[in-house]
Every structure is written in C-alpha cells, then in structure tokens.
Design a protein around this motif. Structure first.
Motif, PDB file in Angstrom:
ATOM      1  N   ILE A  55       0.446  -1.164   0.038  1.00 48.89           N
ATOM      2  CA  ILE A  55      -0.087  -0.012   0.155  1.00 48.89           C
ATOM      3  C   ILE A  55       0.709   1.258  -0.053  1.00 48.89           C
ATOM      4  O   ILE A  55       1.472   1.922   0.805  1.00 48.89           O
ATOM      5  N   ASP A  56       0.908   2.123  -0.514  1.00 49.41           N
ATOM      6  CA  ASP A  56       1.615   3.357  -1.485  1.00 49.41           C
ATOM      7  C   ASP A  56       1.077   4.300   0.423  1.00 49.41           C
ATOM      8  O   ASP A  56       0.000   4.615  -0.175  1.00 49.41           O
ATOM      9  N   VAL A  57       2.453   5.200   0.732  1.00 50.97           N
ATOM     10  CA  VAL A  57       2.281   5.579   1.695  1.00 50.97           C
ATOM     11  C   VAL A  57       3.253   6.943   1.777  1.00 50.97           C
ATOM     12  O   VAL A  57       4.036   6.508   0.659  1.00 50.97           O
ATOM     13  N   ASP A  58       2.720   8.019   2.461  1.00 49.04           N
ATOM     14  CA  ASP A  58       4.511   8.657   2.013  1.00 49.04           C
ATOM     15  C   ASP A  58       4.872   8.728   3.595  1.00 49.04           C
ATOM     16  O   ASP A  58       4.623   7.543   4.139  1.00 49.04           O
ATOM     17  N   ILE A  59       5.799  10.104   3.925  1.00 43.97           N
ATOM     18  CA  ILE A  59       6.849   9.595   5.136  1.00 43.97           C
ATOM     19  C   ILE A  59       6.561   9.454   6.641  1.00 43.97           C
ATOM     20  O   ILE A  59       7.310   9.893   7.247  1.00 43.97           O
ATOM     21  N   TYR A  60       4.725   9.596   6.723  1.00 45.32           N
ATOM     22  CA  TYR A  60       3.876   9.628   7.732  1.00 45.32           C
ATOM     23  C   TYR A  60       2.579   8.314   7.633  1.00 45.32           C
ATOM     24  O   TYR A  60       2.523   8.379   8.377  1.00 45.32           O
ATOM     25  N   GLY A  61       3.862   7.379   6.831  1.00 47.78           N
ATOM     26  CA  GLY A  61       2.256   6.527   6.744  1.00 47.78           C
ATOM     27  C   GLY A  61       1.095   6.520   6.054  1.00 47.78           C
ATOM     28  O   GLY A  61       0.101   4.989   6.222  1.00 47.78           O
ATOM     29  N   GLN A  62       0.780   7.724   5.582  1.00 49.79           N
ATOM     30  CA  GLN A  62      -0.767   8.363   5.706  1.00 49.79           C
ATOM     31  C   GLN A  62      -1.280   7.149   4.530  1.00 49.79           C
ATOM     32  O   GLN A  62      -0.271   7.334   2.466  1.00 49.79           O
ATOM     33  N   SER A  63      -1.941   6.556   3.826  1.00 52.85           N
ATOM     34  CA  SER A  63      -2.402   6.099   2.456  1.00 52.85           C
ATOM     35  C   SER A  63      -3.076   7.051   1.376  1.00 52.85           C
ATOM     36  O   SER A  63      -3.152   9.150   2.046  1.00 52.85           O
ATOM     37  N   THR A  64      -3.143   6.767   0.792  1.00 49.02           N
ATOM     38  CA  THR A  64      -3.819   7.878  -0.543  1.00 49.02           C
ATOM     39  C   THR A  64      -5.351   7.806  -0.069  1.00 49.02           C
ATOM     40  O   THR A  64      -6.357   8.044  -0.754  1.00 49.02           O
ATOM     41  N   ILE A  65      -5.893   6.850   0.691  1.00 48.77           N
ATOM     42  CA  ILE A  65      -7.019   7.164   1.675  1.00 48.77           C
ATOM     43  C   ILE A  65      -7.051   7.887   3.042  1.00 48.77           C
ATOM     44  O   ILE A  65      -6.221   7.543   3.809  1.00 48.77           O
ATOM     45  N   GLU A  66      -7.624   8.736   2.639  1.00 48.36           N
ATOM     46  CA  GLU A  66      -7.967  10.028   3.625  1.00 48.36           C
ATOM     47  C   GLU A  66      -8.103   8.265   4.922  1.00 48.36           C
ATOM     48  O   GLU A  66      -9.089   8.071   5.226  1.00 48.36           O
ATOM     49  N   ASN A  67      -7.497   9.421   5.984  1.00 49.43           N
ATOM     50  CA  ASN A  67      -7.639   8.406   8.013  1.00 49.43           C
ATOM     51  C   ASN A  67      -7.083   7.397   7.412  1.00 49.43           C
ATOM     52  O   ASN A  67      -7.805   6.372   8.348  1.00 49.43           O
ATOM     53  N   MET A  68      -6.517   6.446   6.541  1.00 53.21           N
ATOM     54  CA  MET A  68      -6.230   5.183   6.953  1.00 53.21           C
ATOM     55  C   MET A  68      -4.628   5.067   6.348  1.00 53.21           C
ATOM     56  O   MET A  68      -3.760   5.990   5.535  1.00 53.21           O
ATOM     57  N   PHE A  69      -3.957   5.087   7.925  1.00 53.35           N
ATOM     58  CA  PHE A  69      -1.895   4.467   7.384  1.00 53.35           C
ATOM     59  C   PHE A  69      -2.538   2.894   6.814  1.00 53.35           C
ATOM     60  O   PHE A  69      -3.125   2.417   7.387  1.00 53.35           O
ATOM     61  N   ALA A  70      -0.641   2.742   6.909  1.00 53.17           N
ATOM     62  CA  ALA A  70      -1.195   1.392   6.558  1.00 53.17           C
ATOM     63  C   ALA A  70       1.315   2.164   7.397  1.00 53.17           C
ATOM     64  O   ALA A  70       1.804   2.142   6.628  1.00 53.17           O
ATOM     65  N   VAL A  71       1.253   0.774   7.494  1.00 51.99           N
ATOM     66  CA  VAL A  71       2.783   0.625   8.757  1.00 51.99           C
ATOM     67  C   VAL A  71       3.563  -1.156   8.284  1.00 51.99           C
ATOM     68  O   VAL A  71       2.524  -1.502   8.768  1.00 51.99           O
ATOM     69  N   GLY A  72       4.309  -1.289   8.213  1.00 58.29           N
ATOM     70  CA  GLY A  72       5.200  -2.395   7.913  1.00 58.29           C
ATOM     71  C   GLY A  72       4.970  -3.541   6.714  1.00 58.29           C
ATOM     72  O   GLY A  72       5.048  -2.338   5.364  1.00 58.29           O
ATOM     73  N   GLU A  73       5.018  -4.751   7.206  1.00 56.26           N
ATOM     74  CA  GLU A  73       4.629  -5.138   5.261  1.00 56.26           C
ATOM     75  C   GLU A  73       4.256  -5.369   4.468  1.00 56.26           C
ATOM     76  O   GLU A  73       4.207  -4.676   3.192  1.00 56.26           O
ATOM     77  N   CYS A  74       2.454  -4.750   5.202  1.00 56.64           N
ATOM     78  CA  CYS A  74       2.199  -4.389   3.925  1.00 56.64           C
ATOM     79  C   CYS A  74       1.412  -2.839   3.377  1.00 56.64           C
ATOM     80  O   CYS A  74       1.219  -2.715   2.231  1.00 56.64           O
ATOM     81  N   SER A  75       2.749  -2.275   3.629  1.00 57.59           N
ATOM     82  CA  SER A  75       2.985  -0.959   3.297  1.00 57.59           C
ATOM     83  C   SER A  75       3.700  -0.805   1.821  1.00 57.59           C
ATOM     84  O   SER A  75       5.271  -1.570   1.651  1.00 57.59           O
ATOM     85  N   ASN A  76       3.637   0.442   1.172  1.00 61.93           N
ATOM     86  CA  ASN A  76       5.206   0.330   0.482  1.00 61.93           C
ATOM     87  C   ASN A  76       5.317   1.850   1.525  1.00 61.93           C
ATOM     88  O   ASN A  76       5.051   2.489   0.272  1.00 61.93           O
TER      89      ASN A  76
END
Length: 524
Positions: free
Chosen positions: A357-378
C-alpha cells in the motif's frame, strides 16, 4: 456499531508500537487492536535475525547503512525515506529497550552485532535467533499497562468502510475516506460495524499466496486485499523477496527459516552433492544480497535437477553457534539433522513483500484517515529488494511517524461524523453457510501452485500470461462463492489472496526491466 478513535488492524511490531505511542501521547483516545488469531501470532514473532541499526559509530555510520540499503534496493529506493529510517532508527531501538526488549550483549556490555547478506559491517542487534518473539513479548507486556488500549483476539476484518459502502454517496476512488471496518467476531460468529476516526493497516505480508513460505499461516495479504477493494494505490507488488534458506520439506505451507545470520556467521552453501557454488555468482559469495543468493540456488537446482541445496555449518565453532542459534539448531535436530555433522537441505521460499500500500513519509495512504505500516506498506525504503533486517527497523520508525501524525489528526477533530451514521449493517440475508470447504481448499491450493510455478523466482512473459488466465478463472469461482455464502475467514482469506495474486501478476507484466528481486528471463 462499535466506536473507537483509532482502529489498529494487526498485532505485530507495527501495530503494537503505533498503539503504544498514541496511548502515551493521547491518553484520552480509545484504541482498539484487532487480530484474527491470538495476540502473539504475527510475522514479527518469526523474525530471527534481528534489527539492522547503527549503534557502533566507530566501525559503522549512517552513510554506510544508507548505501547498503540503496545498493540492495537496486536503484528503486526513495533516498529520503532511507535516510529517515536509518537516522531515526537508533532512537526507536532505545525506546523498545525502555519498553522491556532485551538484545544480546558481549563481555563489554555493548551490543553483540550480527551481520547478514548485503551489509558491509556488523550492525544487526538481536536476541539469540528469536529476536522477533522477544520484541513481541515486550510490546505485549507494555500494551497491557494502558487502559485505553483494547486488544481483541479472533476478530477478522472483512472490508474497510469507505464512501462506496454508503447509500447514495458519490463515489470517487481518488478522494476516499476510511470510516472503519466491517469485522467478523469469530467467537460470536457475527459481523459488526466498527467505526473509527483513524484506521491503521498493520497486517503483515502475503507469503501464503505461494506454496512454500517462511510466513505464518496468518500471512494471507489481508491488508493489501482490503486496501485494493477500497481503491487505495498499491505498487511494487512484483518485488517478492524469496529467502534463500528455508529448511527443505516435502510438505507445503510454512517452512522453518534458517536465518541469514547463519551465513553471516560463516556457513557455506553447497550443492546436494557437496560442491560449493556461490563463487560463480557473486564475489561476496554467501553474503551477497538475498535476490542474488536465491537466484543462484534456483539456478543450481534447475541445472542439476535437485530439489534442494545444502547449508554447511560443520566447520563452525560449535559452542558459539549454539550460543547464537539454539532454536535453529534444535529445529534441525527435530527434523533429523545435526548441523555439526550433516549438510542441511534448504530451498528458497517466499519471505517478504517489498511493495504494498503506497504511503507518504508519515505512513498515510491514498485513502484519507487510513495509514499503513510494516510489510503491507510500500514506503520506498526497500526499493526492488529488501536489505536483511531492515524490516523491523522500518516498522518501528514508520509506526512512530504514523502515530505522531495520527495524534495531530485526532487533535484537529476534522472528521465527517455525518457520514458515519449512514453506514449500513452488513447484510447476509438469504446466504448460506458454505459446506464446501473442499472447494475453498482446492481453489487456494490451485492459486498457490500457479503462483509458485509461473510467478516465482524466475519468470517469463509466457508464464505470466498463463498465470493471468488461470488467476482470472479462480477469481470468477471465488466471486461466485462470495455472493452465495455467509462469510468465513477461509473465504475472506481466499478473496484477499486472489487480489494479491492479481496485483503481483499484472505488475510483473508491466515491468520492463530486471532489477532486485524481480527477474524475467525474457528481459535483458
């Protein structure tokens, strides 16, 4: 509907450390952690080698760790992210030690640093060969001290709640908000709405999309499947890292990992007939990066028609080896092999997903109010190939950064409460409890076989096109079952695995050059 301020999906190092940070910063916030098994079961638990982090600033440096990471990532790492993770790493390690994590030390009471493939110096902090389990233990003990954290076992997330679940709500996949999730309470066998201001995906990897993996049974790509259906941006799924040395077994499923640190300790790879071969593939030999070692092993197995190669530990110092790798040694003994007398049969196995899941430098995904951290994130840290033991460090750094951004969002109180009340209950009227577990098992095995045979370490255009056709057939069968059956964890996991397979296959077809963990023999 159940309300919580922060919903954490997953109970590994990412989810637990994120929850702890928010509990400390926002003691009034309600935090709910969901896990589909018991609270200890996670990919974190099975991490053997340790955490790559700069602690010895005489022999090591941030620049060295950064360059090793960039080299392993084969030109696809985001340098800004690499610098963030490497430079913020020591502080995050200090914190988990304060939370109770123990790392091995030498006679001088400094960290006993290990070395793994791709690293130019010793920099891996560890606890024996069960570092992940030690971190998980400490974090769970710390979690229990906070009354505003609730950890719910055996709760399986069916779908994320976004605008597309709300009747008559305009749907724009480029402007989505996450309002929580539909959750299956496995003990009560009911699906509940769980509303949250912030949702964190910390669901780990997707190893069981392949026949053989080092991942636990829970690693079925759930977070990526959920995010894919919610229209989050997901990329770099073609970069699947195969661990070179999993203990060879004729049984499919989770294989026992023989840590890369064993090769860092001096173990050598040999063919089944006992010949060394790594010198033919890389001047670093056994300490080359994982993609190179895995392809070398795959090549030797195909050239010779063997089912495995061997790891030779017979020449190593027995006492020191047992001090560092007691559990690996015992596991091999249980399988009938003495590491000091026998060559140990090993094969590459699906180990780590470098995209997600694509995230920015704060772990925020392209869906508002959804973060992703760890192996599931890019995050951009790993690029085309993960440097060994960088994953736990990434999880800690991005959990911290996501928690800080979450706290900021909670304080802003800018949430769309009017939409939350419009979310409907999950409707399963008219559906039947599936009595066809044999069909689900068949489809899952069929998917794993096609991914292993056609989308493995070495790919080709023809194999990928065949995989695409076969995946489409499985998708249609699963879709039909989904529309007829009351949801079960088995059916939901299969849905997620099919989504993961689709992403891996299609992003592999789009790839135009070989780099890192991706290799298509038709590309030069």
């Amino acid at each position: 509907m159940l309300y919580t301020d922060v919903l954490v999906i997953g109970s590994g190092i990412s989810g637990l450390s994120y929850a702890l940070k928010i509990a400390q910063k926002s003691p009034e916030a309600r935090i709910t952690i969901l896990t589909k098994a018991d609270d200890e079961e996670s990919n974190t638990k099975y991490a053997q080698g340790g955490v790559a982090v700069v602690t010895n600033f005489i022999q090591d440096s941030f620049d060295k760790h950064i360059e090793d990471t960039l080299r392993a990532g084969d030109g696809l790492c985001n340098r800004e992210v690499v610098e963030i993770v490497v430079k913020e790493g020591p502080e995050r390690i200090k914190e988990i030690v304060e939370w109770g994590t123990i790392f091995d030390k030498d006679d001088k009471q400094t960290y006993d640093l290990g070395r793994e493939g791709g690293h130019t110096v010793n920099r891996v902090v560890h606890f024996k060969d069960i570092t992940g389990a030690e971190i998980e233990r400490a974090l769970l003990e710390a979690i229990n001290k906070y009354k505003n954290i609730q950890l719910l076992n055996y709760h399986y997330v069916i779908d994320l709640i976004t605008e597309h679940h709300i009747p008559n709500e305009p749907f724009n996949k480029y402007n989505q908000n996450c309002f929580g999730a539909y959750v299956l309470d496995l003990k009560k066998q009911r699906i509940i709405k769980m509303s949250s201001k912030i949702t964190l995906m910390a669901t780990g990897g997707c190893g069981h999309v392949y026949k053989n993996t080092t991942n636990p049974l829970i690693a079925t790509g759930d977070g990526i499947g959920l995010a894919h259906r919610a229209k989050a941006k997901i990329s770099h799924m073609q970069y699947i890292q195969f661990h070179p040395t999993a203990f060879y077994s004729r049984r499919s499923g989770q294989l026992s990992l023989i840590s890369e640190a064993v090769r860092g300790f001096g173990a050598k790879l040999r063919t089944a007939s006992g010949e060394k071969f790594m010198h033919k593939y890389d001047e670093r030999e056994e300490l080359a990066s994982r993609d190179i070692v895995a392809r070398a092993i795959d090549s030797e197995m195909k050239l010779r028609g063997d089912d495995y190669v061997c790891l030779d530990c017979r020449h190593l110092d027995h006492e020191k080896f047992l001090e560092h790798f007691p559990n690996i040694y015992q596991k091999c003994k249980e399988e009938g092999f003495d590491m000091f007398k026998d060559l140990i049969p090993v094969v590459p196995a699906c180990h780590y997903l470098c995209g997600g899941i694509d995230v920015d430098i704060y772990g925020q995904s392209t869906i508002e109010n959804m973060f992703a951290v760890g192996e599931c994130s890019n995050t951009g840290l790993h690029g085309a190939n993960r440097l060994a033991s960088n994953s736990l460090l990434e999880a800690l750094v991005f959990a911290h950064r996501s928690a800080m951004k979450t706290t900021e969002k909670l304080n802003s109180d800018n949430f769309q409460y009017n939409k939350i009340d419009k979310i409907p209950e999950w409707d399963q009227k008219g559906m039947e409890v599936s009595k066809e577990m044999a069909i689900l098992n068949y489809l899952r095995k069929d998917l794993q076989i096609l991914m292993s045979d056609l989308v493995g370490i070495v790919r080709s255009n023809r194999r990928l096109e065949m995989a695409k056709q076969k995946e489409e057939e499985i998708y249609k069968a699963v879709k039909e079952l989904y529309h007829l059956s009351i949801l079960s964890p088995q059916l939901s996991e299969l849905r997620n695995l099919v989504s993961v397979a689709w992403l891996i296959i299609n992003q592999s077809l789009e790839q135009k050059r070989n780099n890192g963990a991706f290799y298509n023999k038709d590309l030069n």
